[in-house]
Design a protein around this motif. Sequence first.
Motif, PDB file in Angstrom:
ATOM      1  N   CYS A  35       0.853  -1.184   0.000  1.00 56.09           N
ATOM      2  CA  CYS A  35       0.000   0.000   0.000  1.00 56.09           C
ATOM      3  C   CYS A  35       0.890   1.235   0.000  1.00 56.09           C
ATOM      4  N   TYR A  38       4.507   0.704   1.712  1.00 57.84           N
ATOM      5  CA  TYR A  38       4.535  -0.224   2.839  1.00 57.84           C
ATOM      6  C   TYR A  38       4.253  -1.622   2.348  1.00 57.84           C
ATOM      7  N   VAL A  97       2.858  -5.032   3.870  1.00 59.12           N
ATOM      8  CA  VAL A  97       2.092  -5.425   5.053  1.00 59.12           C
ATOM      9  C   VAL A  97       1.922  -6.934   5.062  1.00 59.12           C
ATOM     10  N   ALA A 107       1.052  -8.695  13.060  1.00 60.93           N
ATOM     11  CA  ALA A 107       0.785  -7.958  11.829  1.00 60.93           C
ATOM     12  C   ALA A 107       1.804  -6.828  11.769  1.00 60.93           C
ATOM     13  N   THR A 108       2.429  -6.672  10.610  1.00 59.15           N
ATOM     14  CA  THR A 108       3.562  -5.758  10.484  1.00 59.15           C
ATOM     15  C   THR A 108       3.491  -4.964   9.188  1.00 59.15           C
ATOM     16  N   ALA A 109       3.839  -3.685   9.278  1.00 62.69           N
ATOM     17  CA  ALA A 109       4.003  -2.847   8.093  1.00 62.69           C
ATOM     18  C   ALA A 109       5.490  -2.521   7.990  1.00 62.69           C
ATOM     19  N   ALA A 149       3.788   6.703   9.060  1.00 66.90           N
ATOM     20  CA  ALA A 149       3.371   5.324   9.324  1.00 66.90           C
ATOM     21  C   ALA A 149       2.603   5.220  10.636  1.00 66.90           C
ATOM     22  N   GLU A 203       0.885   7.620  12.086  1.00 70.33           N
ATOM     23  CA  GLU A 203      -0.425   8.244  11.876  1.00 70.33           C
ATOM     24  C   GLU A 203      -1.375   7.306  11.134  1.00 70.33           C
ATOM     25  N   TYR A 204      -0.880   6.589  10.133  1.00 71.73           N
ATOM     26  CA  TYR A 204      -1.721   5.744   9.285  1.00 71.73           C
ATOM     27  C   TYR A 204      -2.065   4.411   9.954  1.00 71.73           C
ATOM     28  N   PHE A 205      -1.059   3.712  10.485  1.00 78.13           N
ATOM     29  CA  PHE A 205      -1.268   2.363  11.023  1.00 78.13           C
ATOM     30  C   PHE A 205      -1.574   2.337  12.520  1.00 78.13           C
ATOM     31  N   GLN A 206      -1.199   3.371  13.260  1.00 79.87           N
ATOM     32  CA  GLN A 206      -1.369   3.443  14.709  1.00 79.87           C
ATOM     33  C   GLN A 206      -0.831   2.176  15.393  1.00 79.87           C
ATOM     34  N   PRO A 207       0.455   1.899  15.211  1.00 77.60           N
ATOM     35  CA  PRO A 207       1.038   0.664  15.751  1.00 77.60           C
ATOM     36  C   PRO A 207       1.241   0.718  17.264  1.00 77.60           C
TER      37      PRO A 207
END
Length: 147
Positions: free
Chosen positions: A24, A31, A33, A40-42, A63, A65-69
């Motif tokens: 994506c 990224y 994914v 689960a990993t980006a 990253a 902001e987008y994935f909130q890891p």
Amino acid sequence: TQREFAAVSKLLTPLPGRDSILRCKPQNDMYFVGTFGMYATALAQSDMGSQSIGGSEGVVRRAVEYFQPKAVFSIGVAFGANPGKQKYGDVLVCEKLALYDAQRVQNSTVPGQTMSIPREEIVSSSYELSSLFRSGNIQDWQHADAS
């Protein structure tokens, strides 16, 4: 670098129910994914340095902001590592982190020497993350051949 990215990406497997690694590109960062171990990993690769648009600071910020890891790991060169104690492929865990190129070099009070002055606040890792690495039995972790 490409070497570190290749070593980590070899361990990325498709998410459950998927046949391949997802790709994506939100906000122009690519990224990959999938699953790394049981998580689960980006995975992304930044440009060298931290302050450019494609540098690590921007890529990681976007990253997060987008994935909130729950956690972020940086794979790469450890400037300041001791070649007598560490070898390529060793996992080094820091408790404090300073941006490499967010510093200035100035002359020292000792003739012919310079010193580096950090420009940014040195950031500490979270207690939970530090504790996880201190208490974990990392001898049992499986890893890729770094060669």
